[in-house]
Write a protein that holds these residues in place. Structure first.
Motif, PDB file in Angstrom:
ATOM      1  N   GLN A   1      22.097   5.195  57.498  1.00 12.97           N
ATOM      2  CA  GLN A   1      21.048   6.186  57.244  1.00 12.97           C
ATOM      3  C   GLN A   1      21.250   7.407  58.136  1.00 12.97           C
ATOM      4  N   ASP A   2      21.744   7.170  59.344  1.00 15.43           N
ATOM      5  CA  ASP A   2      22.023   8.285  60.260  1.00 15.43           C
ATOM      6  C   ASP A   2      23.149   9.165  59.726  1.00 15.43           C
ATOM      7  N   MET A   3      24.139   8.557  59.044  1.00 13.87           N
ATOM      8  CA  MET A   3      25.207   9.345  58.419  1.00 13.87           C
ATOM      9  C   MET A   3      24.625  10.268  57.353  1.00 13.87           C
TER      10      MET A   3
ATOM     11  N   LYS B   1      28.339  -3.882  55.825  1.00 12.76           N
ATOM     12  CA  LYS B   1      28.056  -2.805  56.792  1.00 12.76           C
ATOM     13  C   LYS B   1      29.280  -1.936  57.064  1.00 12.76           C
ATOM     14  N   ILE B   2      29.072  -0.631  56.962  1.00 12.49           N
ATOM     15  CA  ILE B   2      30.120   0.353  57.253  1.00 12.49           C
ATOM     16  C   ILE B   2      30.140   0.612  58.760  1.00 12.49           C
ATOM     17  N   SER B   3      31.306   0.473  59.368  1.00 14.65           N
ATOM     18  CA  SER B   3      31.409   0.633  60.824  1.00 14.65           C
ATOM     19  C   SER B   3      32.024   1.962  61.228  1.00 14.65           C
ATOM     20  N   LYS B   4      32.734   2.625  60.292  1.00 19.68           N
ATOM     21  CA  LYS B   4      33.460   3.839  60.685  1.00 19.68           C
ATOM     22  C   LYS B   4      33.620   4.755  59.487  1.00 19.68           C
ATOM     23  N   LYS B   5      33.485   6.051  59.720  1.00 15.28           N
ATOM     24  CA  LYS B   5      33.688   7.073  58.691  1.00 15.28           C
ATOM     25  C   LYS B   5      34.577   8.167  59.276  1.00 15.28           C
ATOM     26  N   VAL B   6      35.697   8.440  58.618  1.00 17.38           N
ATOM     27  CA  VAL B   6      36.626   9.480  59.078  1.00 17.38           C
ATOM     28  C   VAL B   6      36.801  10.493  57.957  1.00 17.38           C
ATOM     29  N   LYS B   7      36.659  11.759  58.284  1.00 17.72           N
ATOM     30  CA  LYS B   7      36.794  12.824  57.300  1.00 17.72           C
ATOM     31  C   LYS B   7      38.189  13.429  57.353  1.00 17.72           C
ATOM     32  N   ASN B   8      38.899  13.357  56.226  1.00 18.17           N
ATOM     33  CA  ASN B   8      40.211  13.989  56.098  1.00 18.17           C
ATOM     34  C   ASN B   8      40.076  15.251  55.251  1.00 18.17           C
ATOM     35  N   ASP B   9      41.199  15.915  54.975  1.00 13.61           N
ATOM     36  CA  ASP B   9      41.141  17.191  54.258  1.00 13.61           C
ATOM     37  C   ASP B   9      40.529  17.057  52.869  1.00 13.61           C
ATOM     38  N   ASP B  10      40.929  16.024  52.131  1.00 11.37           N
ATOM     39  CA  ASP B  10      40.467  15.927  50.743  1.00 11.37           C
ATOM     40  C   ASP B  10      39.710  14.639  50.432  1.00 11.37           C
ATOM     41  N   HIS B  11      39.433  13.809  51.446  1.00  6.72           N
ATOM     42  CA  HIS B  11      38.697  12.575  51.209  1.00  6.72           C
ATOM     43  C   HIS B  11      38.145  12.020  52.522  1.00  6.72           C
ATOM     44  N   TYR B  12      37.303  11.015  52.374  1.00  7.85           N
ATOM     45  CA  TYR B  12      36.813  10.248  53.519  1.00  7.85           C
ATOM     46  C   TYR B  12      37.471   8.880  53.522  1.00  7.85           C
ATOM     47  N   VAL B  13      37.565   8.285  54.714  1.00  6.29           N
ATOM     48  CA  VAL B  13      38.011   6.898  54.852  1.00  6.29           C
ATOM     49  C   VAL B  13      36.923   6.124  55.588  1.00  6.29           C
ATOM     50  N   PHE B  14      36.552   4.970  55.023  1.00  6.44           N
ATOM     51  CA  PHE B  14      35.510   4.128  55.597  1.00  6.44           C
ATOM     52  C   PHE B  14      36.088   2.766  55.952  1.00  6.44           C
ATOM     53  N   GLU B  15      35.608   2.219  57.072  1.00 10.82           N
ATOM     54  CA  GLU B  15      35.972   0.861  57.472  1.00 10.82           C
ATOM     55  C   GLU B  15      34.702   0.034  57.637  1.00 10.82           C
TER      56      GLU B  15
END
Length: 239
Positions: free
Chosen positions: A144-146, A184-198
């Motif tokens: 929710q904070d994201m 539960k999503i633990s990590k969100k990384v923003k790249n140039d053309d997409h996001y990566v979630f772990e």
């Protein structure tokens, strides 16, 4: 319609996959692409909406699978439903055990074809402000904070997070019958053309996510796989 080859690189091996995206503007003729058993299922649906989802979903999955199978006749690639309605691919020359994943919204269909040895799943969702509160209710506090931090793009981010969970649940073959906190999503990384979630619990997987106009697209795949596409999904909104 857009079909693109997926290059899935591991440390010791590279796999090939295929993705197809269809919109309501693509014309699909049921009798031309459905195998006899599929066509029988198609005509038995009472709802036109359900007919459309079935037809477009099968077509997108067939196009992706045919790319990997070297098959040119869609009627020779049959997709049946498993006991949990999961798509199962049948084809005489499916020596690599190609599997498919299908997702659809009101006006977009996405499908993946991939070798069974390299599990994957796809999800597409329409971005709709009316769904924001309902989605947020099912997100965990950190998620929710994201959404809050996305500010003016909060609906897009909430929809993306929900799609991330959907695609993971498909790889796990549970769908959203699984307890949501386990996704539960633990990590969100923003790249140039997409996001990566772990993920906190399923650390062997990751999800890559894109924005395509008023939709989100997510692909779940093994964490240590590098995914490259021949065509990048267009109109990525940087949220």
């Amino acid at each position: 319609m857009t079909t693109t080859k997926l290059h899935l690189t591991r440390i010791t091996k590279t796999y090939e996959g295929s993705m197809t995206l269809l919109t309501g503007n693509d014309c699909v003729e049921a009798k031309r692409i459905l195998a006899p058993n599929e066509y029988k299922c198609y005509v038995e649906f009472k709802s036109e909406k359900r007919k459309s989802e079935y037809l477009y979903g099968r077509y997108a999955a067939k196009i992706s699978a045919m790319e990997l199978l070297g098959e040119s006749d869609p009627k020779k690639v049959e997709i049946i439903s498993g006991v949990f309605s999961q798509p199962i691919l049948r084809c005489n020359n499916n020596i690599d055990n190609i599997s498919v994943s299908i997702s659809h919204t009101s006006n977009m269909v996405g499908a993946l074809a991939f070798p069974e040895t390299h599990p994957m799943a796809i999800d597409v969702e329409e971005i709709d402000r009316m769904n924001l509160d309902l989605i947020v209710q099912h997100l965990l506090p950190d998620e929710q904070d994201m959404v809050v931090k996305a500010k003016t793009f909060e609906t897009s981010m909430a929809t993306l997070l929900w799609s991330v969970k959907e695609s993971l649940s498909k790889v796990l073959k549970t769908g959203l019958t699984i307890s949501i906190p386990l996704l539960k999503i633990s990590k969100k990384v923003k790249n140039d053309d997409h996001y990566v979630f772990e993920f906190e619990h399923f650390t062997q997987y990751k999800v890559q996510g894109w924005m395509i106009e008023n939709y989100v697209l997510t692909i779940c795949l093994p964490k240590n796989t590098t995914l490259k596409m021949d065509l990048i999904p267009m109109n990525f909104d940087k949220i």
